[in-house]
Design a protein around this motif. Structure first.
Motif, PDB file in Angstrom:
ATOM      1  N   ASN A   1      -7.904   6.957   3.566  1.00 34.90           N
ATOM      2  CA  ASN A   1      -7.773   7.370   2.225  1.00 34.90           C
ATOM      3  C   ASN A   1      -9.098   7.286   1.439  1.00 34.90           C
TER       4      ASN A   1
ATOM      5  N   ASN B   1       0.886  -1.211  -0.039  1.00 39.87           N
ATOM      6  CA  ASN B   1      -0.090   0.106  -0.163  1.00 39.87           C
ATOM      7  C   ASN B   1       0.920   1.210  -0.092  1.00 39.87           C
TER       8      ASN B   1
ATOM      9  N   LEU C   1      -7.619   1.326   5.715  1.00 47.06           N
ATOM     10  CA  LEU C   1      -7.373   2.172   4.506  1.00 47.06           C
ATOM     11  C   LEU C   1      -8.191   3.014   4.153  1.00 47.06           C
TER      12      LEU C   1
ATOM     13  N   ASP D   1     -10.831   5.911  -1.304  1.00 40.86           N
ATOM     14  CA  ASP D   1     -10.362   4.916  -2.479  1.00 40.86           C
ATOM     15  C   ASP D   1      -8.722   4.693  -2.239  1.00 40.86           C
ATOM     16  N   PHE D   2      -8.341   3.596  -2.346  1.00 42.77           N
ATOM     17  CA  PHE D   2      -6.948   3.237  -2.233  1.00 42.77           C
ATOM     18  C   PHE D   2      -6.255   2.435  -3.251  1.00 42.77           C
ATOM     19  N   LYS D   3      -5.020   2.504  -3.489  1.00 42.14           N
ATOM     20  CA  LYS D   3      -4.315   1.514  -4.287  1.00 42.14           C
ATOM     21  C   LYS D   3      -3.524   0.650  -3.704  1.00 42.14           C
TER      22      LYS D   3
END
Length: 185
Positions: free
Chosen positions: A134, A89, A130, A136-138
């Protein structure tokens, strides 16, 4: 007359196809042998389209004791076999990754691409953190080829959460509709 009939039939077919896109709505199924629920979120690519690049979805398993186990599934296309090793992450936290399947497609002898179904092992509470931090997260998946990004939308997590709460019959009243919007709405 034939033209009107053609337009009418085309509209029916297109509407039918549009509503049957894979993972276009959350789904829950009970497995009587495993005594657990399999809950699947909608699927979205890194470009926020249902059939976009590296589409991913969250799958949760609600066990009879109330435990929720989650994984993120993604279909990653690369120019060579990825053999995924791990995912990170943005904070550098490392996640275990497993390849579920792979396939190669060649347009010509020198123009091939690989499609790999990848499973990222990530805890439900970790996804919640997460999303809380945040939205949305990648996650970035690393392997033999250059890394590929997977986008997880907050709404996918809310879809899973709503399904879990409904299955557990948690009385949250109107709050369940305020938890978060479904991606498909």
């Amino acid at each position: 007359m034939l033209r009107i009939m053609y337009i009418f039939l085309s509209a029916i077919l297109l509407n039918g196809c549009a509503s049957s896109l894979p993972y276009s709505k959350p789904e829950s199924k009970y497995d009587e042998f495993e005594k657990s629920w399999k809950i699947t979120s909608t699927r979205w690519g890194v470009d926020r389209r249902n059939i976009g690049p590296n589409p991913s979805f969250i799958r949760a398993f609600l066990i009879s004791d109330g435990t929720v186990n989650t994984h993120i599934y993604s279909r990653i296309k690369t120019n060579d076999f990825m053999d995924p090793d791990y995912a990170l992450n943005l904070d550098g936290k490392r996640y275990k990754v497993s390849q579920v399947s792979s396939d190669v497609t060649c347009v010509s002898s020198s123009n091939c691409y690989w499609t790999q179904d990848v499973l990222i092992f990530i805890d439900y509470d970790e996804i919640a953190n997460l999303v809380d931090k945040n939205g949305d997260f990648k996650l970035r998946v690393y392997g033999r080829v250059p890394p590929e990004d997977v986008l997880v939308l907050a709404c996918q997590f809310w879809e899973i959460t709503k399904e879990v709460l409904e299955i557990k019959q948690v009385d949250v009243g109107e709050k369940i509709s305020q938890i978060g919007a479904s991606c498909s709405e």
